[in-house]
Design a protein around this motif. Sequence first.
Motif, mmCIF file in Angstrom:
data_model
loop_
_atom_site.group_PDB
_atom_site.id
_atom_site.type_symbol
_atom_site.label_atom_id
_atom_site.label_comp_id
_atom_site.label_asym_id
_atom_site.label_seq_id
_atom_site.Cartn_x
_atom_site.Cartn_y
_atom_site.Cartn_z
ATOM 1 N N ASN A 179 -5.493 79.489 138.566
ATOM 2 C CA ASN A 179 -5.246 80.312 139.751
ATOM 3 C C ASN A 179 -5.516 81.792 139.489
ATOM 4 N N VAL A 180 -6.655 82.111 138.933
ATOM 5 C CA VAL A 180 -6.941 83.529 138.686
ATOM 6 C C VAL A 180 -8.303 83.919 139.219
ATOM 7 N N LEU A 181 -8.374 85.142 139.765
ATOM 8 C CA LEU A 181 -9.612 85.751 140.248
ATOM 9 C C LEU A 181 -10.342 84.905 141.293
ATOM 10 N N ASN A 182 -9.597 84.096 142.047
ATOM 11 C CA ASN A 182 -10.200 83.353 143.152
ATOM 12 C C ASN A 182 -10.535 84.342 144.260
ATOM 13 N N ILE A 183 -11.730 84.217 144.820
ATOM 14 C CA ILE A 183 -12.093 85.091 145.945
ATOM 15 C C ILE A 183 -11.766 84.389 147.256
ATOM 16 N N ASN A 184 -11.981 83.080 147.291
ATOM 17 C CA ASN A 184 -11.803 82.361 148.555
ATOM 18 C C ASN A 184 -10.578 81.449 148.518
ATOM 19 N N TYR A 185 -10.309 80.844 149.642
ATOM 20 C CA TYR A 185 -9.160 79.950 149.789
ATOM 21 C C TYR A 185 -9.629 78.700 150.502
ATOM 22 N N LEU A 186 -9.379 77.548 149.878
ATOM 23 C CA LEU A 186 -9.789 76.279 150.477
ATOM 24 C C LEU A 186 -8.518 75.523 150.823
#
Lengths: 180, 550
Positions: free
Chosen positions: B291-298
């Motif tokens: 759970n790090v540096l995610n740009i988007n959300y699914l």
Amino acid sequence: MKTISIFLFSIFLSCSLWAQKAEIKEKNYPKVPSVELKDVKGNTINTAKINNDGKPIIISFWALWCKPCQKELSAISDVFDDWVKETGVKLYAVSIDDSRSSSKVKPTAEGKGWEFEILLDVNSDFKRAMNVNMIPHTFILNGKGEIVWQHTSFADGGELELIKVVKKILAGEDVSTEGK
Amino acid sequence: MKRILFIALILSPFWGLAQNVLSQGKISGNFQMDAQYYFQDSAIGAPDVPEKLLVNGFANLLYTNGNFTAGLRYENFLNPMLGYDKRYKGNGISYRFATYKNDNIEVTVGNYYEQFGSGLILRTYENWNLGFDNSLDGLRVKYTPFAGVTVKGVIGRQRFFFEKPQGLVRGADVDVSLNDFISKYKDAKLKITLGGSFVSKFQEDQDPLYKLPANVGAYAGRISMNYGRFDFMGEYAHKINDPSTVNNFIYKDGEALFLNLSYSQKGLGISLSGKRVDNMDFRSDRTQTGNVLNINYLPTISKEHTYSLAAYYPYSTQPNGEMGYQAQIDYKIKKGSFLGGKYGTNITLNFSKVNSIDRKNIDDSTYVSQPGTLGYSSSFFSFGKETYFQDFNLEVGHKFSKKFKMSAMYVNMIYNYAIIQGHLMETGDSLLYGDIAIVDMSFALTENKTLRLEFEHLSTVQDKGNWIMGMAELSIAPKWFFSLTDRWNYGNKDASKQFHYYNVGVAYVHNTSRIALVYGKQVDGVVCVGGVCRAVPASNGVTLTITSSF
């Protein structure tokens, strides 16, 4: 970086001292911050502009994954007709459901028969601006749109406290010590 | 030092007017402290905690004055509690910003949270319970040139614990409400909102083996419509090739589709959702996982369960590929009818199913997802054969009298342990089949005292076998909560592991402050919010949580 942070922090602290002093003097309650939210019909609503023609407003933060929140809104829903008749109060139920479940908010709320104004705070912008940490968190605004009372969490019977505060506001009584 | 002088200079007009201007401003904020004292309990699998006491905490401060807002958040993880990423260890100001906003324009410098559409290509947010925060630190501008049109531009670097990562994120979004934009449709019954967004990340290619794209772009288009009782929302997203650790360094483009249709009338709500995700993990550092540096959300589309045993095997989104659908019906049997009784009866029926996507190797000499290749080909509209998750659940709630209400729930689920947790169960199976029954009863003892009893049972032959749980909670509105819980793994095939996990808790609420103290054993499991999950190890100890807002 660290020094700047400390510097900013000290500014905040001094501000807070001033702000508090001022509040004691004239009881200037905070107003609702300005955040653009969508209602369940797709209209954009600016939270700073919500009003109820000079009557009190209840704002309740909730979500589909929050059991106590739904318990609170259901408990209010059971007696809401009476509340509106007696006090003219309006209730904004602000859902903080994100895009996982925000499209289920309207069918669920309607399915439960709730007759509240429902707003969608899909990325918690309003939640942050209102300093809401845990939900349910409920605010009561007076006729001038000032936040005069707030409470977090819900237990059965807690709805009685809300209507008591609303009635006191209408009677022009001070509610800042209510529940203390 | 120069920077401090610069800030002092900017702020000097404020100092000059300090008493007058600042006294019109408002300070508000909130804080939370979670502390746990750990006892040794290797039998239930609790890791040893040499520090004995671990504390997570934060404080937010917000200063508002007219069109100006500034805020900061201080966080401490001394040291991070069990189940939180160890890289949080430390403390500091993880979030600070200043915003100017009027009717047409909003400018933010510093950290901010933003979401384009449903988040398929950009969503920054923070969730304390998940230990998740991917805020952008940079600049954001929102502009409303005409009524009904909002344009946003963002640039920044994401939060990475207390460090600064290298990857850059840039993006733009346009949202047009046709009914506000075209005045003659202002009061039309059909309401349409259109949106489009573009996001690009930049990270240097330093890979010795592959030639990787330093700039990776993604775009998305969306529409939402409302016509009376019907609502529709659809969003499609596309991402160019983005080889990464998560996708096993394949050069395939990514795609996602998210659809929702609903019907609502008083007493009846129906919602249908469909979703397809193919190779859409998107982060500002291609080497990171978790759970790090995610740009988007699914988002996942299955129901987010709240009862403990129903939430014991939660689904989490599979960004490399999944395809699924969901349907829910909410119905209220009218007050005064035979089944509705005096107060009405609420019924919720929900079904969701998520499968793999169909994957074929691109040629005979390449296996599926082979690094350095196009990976695989996948037909957009066909489901894969493998079940990832399936959940059928029915909940019925009825208030029998002013003094007694009850709800009952049944859940039937299939959980692909191997896919979701990444390894087989100890029993060697990959699929878990579970049946869960729940009864939740509330007895109003007086106007403000309520006793709530909860019984749950989970039956499965896989993993740890059957569980039973009982809880009693006494609440005295609006201030006190007392609870007693026992969760017993009586069905564990290994008789020496048939543990009782008991908990005793008390919470006190004073307006916006809440203090909660819990003593007991925690089961190892997974905490999820919106399909984003973190694993929580077993523990035995005393937990103190204090929250307040002002």
